[in-house]
Design an enzyme around this catalytic site. Structure first.
Site, PDB file in Angstrom:
ATOM      1  N   LYS A  71      -0.287   8.597  -5.726  1.00 41.97           N
ATOM      2  CA  LYS A  71       1.129   8.444  -5.406  1.00 41.97           C
ATOM      3  C   LYS A  71       1.991   8.656  -6.657  1.00 41.97           C
ATOM      4  CE  LYS A  71       0.276   5.169  -1.568  1.00 41.97           C
ATOM      5  NZ  LYS A  71       0.598   3.815  -1.040  1.00 41.97           N
TER       6      LYS A  71
ATOM      7  N   TYR B 172       3.797   8.387   7.129  1.00 41.37           N
ATOM      8  CA  TYR B 172       3.915   6.953   7.379  1.00 41.37           C
ATOM      9  C   TYR B 172       4.503   6.632   8.757  1.00 41.37           C
ATOM     10  CZ  TYR B 172       2.405   5.678   2.681  1.00 41.37           C
ATOM     11  OH  TYR B 172       1.658   5.488   1.543  1.00 41.37           O
TER      12      TYR B 172
ATOM     13  N   ASN C 234       1.030   0.866  -5.023  1.00 44.31           N
ATOM     14  CA  ASN C 234      -0.407   0.671  -5.236  1.00 44.31           C
ATOM     15  C   ASN C 234      -1.141   1.946  -5.658  1.00 44.31           C
ATOM     16  OD1 ASN C 234      -0.132   1.850  -2.747  1.00 44.31           O
ATOM     17  ND2 ASN C 234      -0.852   0.079  -1.584  1.00 44.31           N
TER      18      ASN C 234
ATOM     19  N   HIS D 243      -3.330   6.388  -2.107  1.00 51.65           N
ATOM     20  CA  HIS D 243      -3.500   6.288  -0.655  1.00 51.65           C
ATOM     21  C   HIS D 243      -4.882   6.811  -0.305  1.00 51.65           C
ATOM     22  CE1 HIS D 243      -2.944   6.828   3.660  1.00 51.65           C
ATOM     23  NE2 HIS D 243      -3.570   7.983   3.490  1.00 51.65           N
TER      24      HIS D 243
ATOM     25  N   GLU E 219      -4.316  13.035   8.896  1.00 47.85           N
ATOM     26  CA  GLU E 219      -3.714  13.174   7.565  1.00 47.85           C
ATOM     27  C   GLU E 219      -4.144  14.467   6.860  1.00 47.85           C
ATOM     28  OE1 GLU E 219      -3.175   8.407   6.639  1.00 47.85           O
ATOM     29  OE2 GLU E 219      -4.755   9.509   5.604  1.00 47.85           O
TER      30      GLU E 219
HETATM   31  N1  UDP Z   1       3.194  -1.347   2.188  1.00 47.30           N
HETATM   32  C1  UDP Z   1       4.111  -2.208   1.603  1.00 47.30           C
HETATM   33  N2  UDP Z   1       4.214  -3.490   2.076  1.00 47.30           N
HETATM   34  C2  UDP Z   1       3.438  -3.948   3.093  1.00 47.30           C
HETATM   35  C3  UDP Z   1       2.517  -3.069   3.683  1.00 47.30           C
HETATM   36  C4  UDP Z   1       2.414  -1.785   3.201  1.00 47.30           C
HETATM   37  O1  UDP Z   1       4.818  -1.815   0.680  1.00 47.30           O
HETATM   38  O2  UDP Z   1       3.577  -5.126   3.471  1.00 47.30           O
HETATM   39  C5  UDP Z   1       3.091   0.041   1.690  1.00 47.30           C
HETATM   40  C6  UDP Z   1       1.961   0.231   0.685  1.00 47.30           C
HETATM   41  O3  UDP Z   1       2.390   1.158  -0.309  1.00 47.30           O
HETATM   42  C7  UDP Z   1       0.870   0.778   1.561  1.00 47.30           C
HETATM   43  C8  UDP Z   1       1.647   1.646   2.550  1.00 47.30           C
HETATM   44  O4  UDP Z   1       2.835   0.910   2.784  1.00 47.30           O
HETATM   45  O5  UDP Z   1      -0.081   1.514   0.806  1.00 47.30           O
HETATM   46  C9  UDP Z   1       0.945   1.925   3.864  1.00 47.30           C
HETATM   47  O6  UDP Z   1       0.575   0.703   4.454  1.00 47.30           O
HETATM   48  P1  UDP Z   1      -0.843   0.515   5.154  1.00 47.30           P
HETATM   49  O7  UDP Z   1      -0.781  -0.771   5.911  1.00 47.30           O
HETATM   50  O8  UDP Z   1      -1.211   1.751   5.908  1.00 47.30           O
HETATM   51  O9  UDP Z   1      -1.819   0.269   3.904  1.00 47.30           O
HETATM   52  P2  UDP Z   1      -2.924   1.225   3.212  1.00 47.30           P
HETATM   53  O10 UDP Z   1      -3.630   1.976   4.305  1.00 47.30           O
HETATM   54  O11 UDP Z   1      -2.186   2.138   2.262  1.00 47.30           O
HETATM   55  O12 UDP Z   1      -3.839   0.264   2.485  1.00 47.30           O
HETATM   56 MG    MG Z   2      -2.949   3.023   5.916  1.00 45.50          MG
END
Ligand code: UDP
Ligand code: MG
Length: 165
Positions: A10, A50, A121, A124, A135
């Site tokens: 990212k 997203y 984080n 992805h 994706e």
């Molecule tokens: N995210 C966030 N706050 C939250 C949940 C998600 O900022 O409470 C962001 C975070 O950057 C995350 C992305 O949204 O990586 C996508 O969320 P997902 O639940 O799909 O998590 P991932 O698959 O990336 O672990």
């Molecule tokens: Mg996810």
């Protein structure tokens, strides 16, 4: 089981100069990189990627984050392929919330929570086979991958493309 997964380094990962560190951590999986490129993320691509988060209160912030509004306006997109690629990569990435992620996972080591509450984080990774397919097809054209992983067909596209002058 052999599968494939989409990885994005990212904009914060690129800005923090973590590309090398992240790829080194991922190499522990011994998986194959079968596609890689640098992408400037459009709002359209960000929203599509997203789409499952669109009801979240932080959706707009998330879109800005992945577009690089707060960092560099680019991400590195890769496809990793091999035995249990999806779960191996998720394991090394760590939990979504960097504060809850294992300290030695990529997100645990390098992630942060912003004052706006977004989990920055740095990486992805697809969570399951269905998400990986959606994706990978969203981020890559078939000929950008060096393995045939999903069925393809030939199609004629009548559009102007940029070529070297
Ligand atoms: N995210 C966030 N706050 C939250 C949940 C998600 O900022 O409470 C962001 C975070 O950057 C995350 C992305 O949204 O990586 C996508 O969320 P997902 O639940 O799909 O998590 P991932 O698959 O990336 O672990
Ligand atoms: Mg996810």
């Amino acid at each position: 089981m052999i599968n494939q997964t989409l990885i994005l380094i990212k904009p914060d990962g690129l800005k923090k100069s973590l590309t090398g560190n992240i790829l080194t951590r991922l190499s522990e999986t011994k998986l194959d990189i079968v596609a890689a490129k640098i992408v400037q993320v459009s709002r359209e691509l960000a929203k599509e990627h997203y789409a499952h988060m669109k009801e979240k209160p932080f959706f707009e912030e998330l879109i800005k984050y992945i577009m690089g509004h707060y960092h560099k306006k680019k991400v590195m997109a890769l496809v990793y392929w091999g035995e249990d690629a999806i779960s191996k990569v998720r394991e090394i990435c760590g939990a979504t919330n960097p504060e809850e992620a294992d300290m030695v996972s990529i997100r645990g080591q390098y992630g942060r929570i912003t004052t706006k509450g977004v989990y920055e984080n740095v990486i992805h990774a697809s969570t399951d086979a269905k998400e990986a397919e959606r994706e990978i097809k969203l981020w890559f054209e078939p000929d950008e991958l060096i393995v045939d992983i999903y069925p393809t067909k030939t199609a004629k596209r009548d559009k102007k493309v940029l070529v070297w002058a």
